[in-house]
Design a protein around this motif. Structure first.
Motif, PDB file in Angstrom:
ATOM      1  N   LEU A 272     101.709 -49.047   4.719  1.00  0.00           N
ATOM      2  CA  LEU A 272     102.724 -49.909   5.314  1.00  0.00           C
ATOM      3  C   LEU A 272     102.252 -51.360   5.398  1.00  0.00           C
ATOM      4  CD1 LEU A 272     104.076 -47.598   8.143  1.00  0.00           C
ATOM      5  CD2 LEU A 272     105.217 -48.212   6.015  1.00  0.00           C
ATOM      6  N   GLN A 273     100.979 -51.572   5.735  1.00  0.00           N
ATOM      7  CA  GLN A 273     100.448 -52.936   5.821  1.00  0.00           C
ATOM      8  C   GLN A 273     100.405 -53.593   4.454  1.00  0.00           C
ATOM      9  OE1 GLN A 273      96.657 -52.505   7.735  1.00  0.00           O
ATOM     10  NE2 GLN A 273      97.550 -52.243   9.769  1.00  0.00           N
ATOM     11  N   ILE A 274     100.017 -52.848   3.426  1.00  0.00           N
ATOM     12  CA  ILE A 274      99.992 -53.414   2.074  1.00  0.00           C
ATOM     13  C   ILE A 274     101.402 -53.759   1.635  1.00  0.00           C
ATOM     14  CG2 ILE A 274      99.569 -52.821  -0.354  1.00  0.00           C
ATOM     15  CD1 ILE A 274      97.013 -51.454   0.598  1.00  0.00           C
ATOM     16  N   SER A 275     102.359 -52.914   1.958  1.00  0.00           N
ATOM     17  CA  SER A 275     103.739 -53.198   1.610  1.00  0.00           C
ATOM     18  C   SER A 275     104.241 -54.444   2.338  1.00  0.00           C
ATOM     19  CB  SER A 275     104.616 -51.997   1.954  1.00  0.00           C
ATOM     20  OG  SER A 275     105.952 -52.269   1.686  1.00  0.00           O
ATOM     21  N   GLU A 276     103.918 -54.582   3.618  1.00  0.00           N
ATOM     22  CA  GLU A 276     104.330 -55.769   4.374  1.00  0.00           C
ATOM     23  C   GLU A 276     103.676 -57.034   3.812  1.00  0.00           C
ATOM     24  OE1 GLU A 276     106.543 -56.187   6.845  1.00  0.00           O
ATOM     25  OE2 GLU A 276     107.087 -54.080   6.548  1.00  0.00           O
ATOM     26  N   TRP A 277     102.398 -56.930   3.487  1.00  0.00           N
ATOM     27  CA  TRP A 277     101.682 -58.072   2.909  1.00  0.00           C
ATOM     28  C   TRP A 277     102.285 -58.456   1.563  1.00  0.00           C
ATOM     29  CZ3 TRP A 277      98.481 -57.875  -1.532  1.00  0.00           C
ATOM     30  CH2 TRP A 277      97.782 -59.034  -1.787  1.00  0.00           C
ATOM     31  N   GLY A 278     102.555 -57.461   0.714  1.00  0.00           N
ATOM     32  CA  GLY A 278     103.152 -57.732  -0.589  1.00  0.00           C
ATOM     33  C   GLY A 278     104.542 -58.321  -0.461  1.00  0.00           C
ATOM     34  N   LEU A 279     105.319 -57.829   0.491  1.00  0.00           N
ATOM     35  CA  LEU A 279     106.658 -58.375   0.711  1.00  0.00           C
ATOM     36  C   LEU A 279     106.590 -59.813   1.196  1.00  0.00           C
ATOM     37  CD1 LEU A 279     109.666 -57.679   0.670  1.00  0.00           C
ATOM     38  CD2 LEU A 279     109.426 -56.942   3.038  1.00  0.00           C
ATOM     39  N   HIS A 280     105.640 -60.105   2.071  1.00  0.00           N
ATOM     40  CA  HIS A 280     105.475 -61.485   2.557  1.00  0.00           C
ATOM     41  C   HIS A 280     105.089 -62.424   1.416  1.00  0.00           C
ATOM     42  CE1 HIS A 280     104.038 -64.958   4.730  1.00  0.00           C
ATOM     43  NE2 HIS A 280     102.836 -64.790   4.186  1.00  0.00           N
ATOM     44  N   ILE A 281     104.124 -62.031   0.594  1.00  0.00           N
ATOM     45  CA  ILE A 281     103.698 -62.874  -0.534  1.00  0.00           C
ATOM     46  C   ILE A 281     104.862 -63.074  -1.496  1.00  0.00           C
ATOM     47  CG2 ILE A 281     102.173 -62.980  -2.551  1.00  0.00           C
ATOM     48  CD1 ILE A 281     100.668 -63.458   0.022  1.00  0.00           C
ATOM     49  N   GLN A 282     105.568 -61.998  -1.790  1.00  0.00           N
ATOM     50  CA  GLN A 282     106.674 -62.066  -2.739  1.00  0.00           C
ATOM     51  C   GLN A 282     107.797 -62.963  -2.223  1.00  0.00           C
ATOM     52  OE1 GLN A 282     108.190 -58.250  -4.191  1.00  0.00           O
ATOM     53  NE2 GLN A 282     110.149 -58.858  -3.350  1.00  0.00           N
ATOM     54  N   LYS A 283     108.162 -62.810  -0.952  1.00  0.00           N
ATOM     55  CA  LYS A 283     109.316 -63.516  -0.406  1.00  0.00           C
ATOM     56  C   LYS A 283     108.988 -64.942   0.022  1.00  0.00           C
ATOM     57  CE  LYS A 283     110.685 -62.673   3.754  1.00  0.00           C
ATOM     58  NZ  LYS A 283     111.150 -62.084   4.989  1.00  0.00           N
ATOM     59  N   ASP A 284     107.919 -65.118   0.791  1.00  0.00           N
ATOM     60  CA  ASP A 284     107.640 -66.419   1.398  1.00  0.00           C
ATOM     61  C   ASP A 284     106.786 -67.334   0.536  1.00  0.00           C
ATOM     62  OD1 ASP A 284     109.084 -65.566   3.586  1.00  0.00           O
ATOM     63  OD2 ASP A 284     107.317 -64.799   4.620  1.00  0.00           O
TER      64      ASP A 284
END
Length: 142
Positions: free
Chosen positions: A31-43
């Motif tokens: 879940l943390q890797i997914s959140e980190w990847g989503l943050h990098i991708q989006k922001d």
């Protein structure tokens, strides 16, 4: 140094643990890797969710995407390490192998093709649909 080793060992144990534990909790590392990847991708990269490797959704989807991202990186690492090794082997004087640069370009094309196949598979997955019904998993009782 020992603390750093312990953190890495904890991470590896949690990474290779099942996506969902026997108590019904989702793997927090995934879940943390997914959140980190989503943050990098989006922001950071400003990639829309539609075209990105990560998608906001239920924990089932986020843990699945984290595992898929790991497999994508593993495949790219294997193909990326093939080219320098083959270049060193071909340049070794004792066993000179005629490897043209076209072969190295073919390895690069394999990397790009592997990434594109994985990316298209992830982007067009039915599991990203908002109306996708995830199967209900039962908690294990021991």
């Amino acid at each position: 140094m020992l603390q750093s080793f312990r953190r890495r060992l904890w991470f590896l144990r949690r990474w290779f643990a099942p996506r969902r534990g026997p108590d019904g909790e989702w793997n927090e590392v995934h879940l943390q890797i997914s959140e980190w990847g989503l943050h990098i991708q989006k922001d950071v990269l400003h990639i829309p969710h539609k075209y990105g490797l990560f998608f906001p959704g239920p924990p089932e989807l986020r843990t699945l995407e984290a595992v898929g991202f790991f497999l994508l990186l593993s495949g790219l690492a294997v193909t990326a390490s093939m080219s320098p090794v083959l270049a060193l082997v071909s340049r070794y004087d004792r066993h000179r192998l005629p490897l043209p640069w076209a072969f190295h370009i073919a390895v690069l094309e394999m990397m790009v093709g592997y990434f594109l196949i994985c990316w298209v598979t992830i982007c067009f997955s039915k599991k990203r649909s908002p109306d996708y019904k995830w199967p209900q998993s039962k908690k294990r009782v021991e």
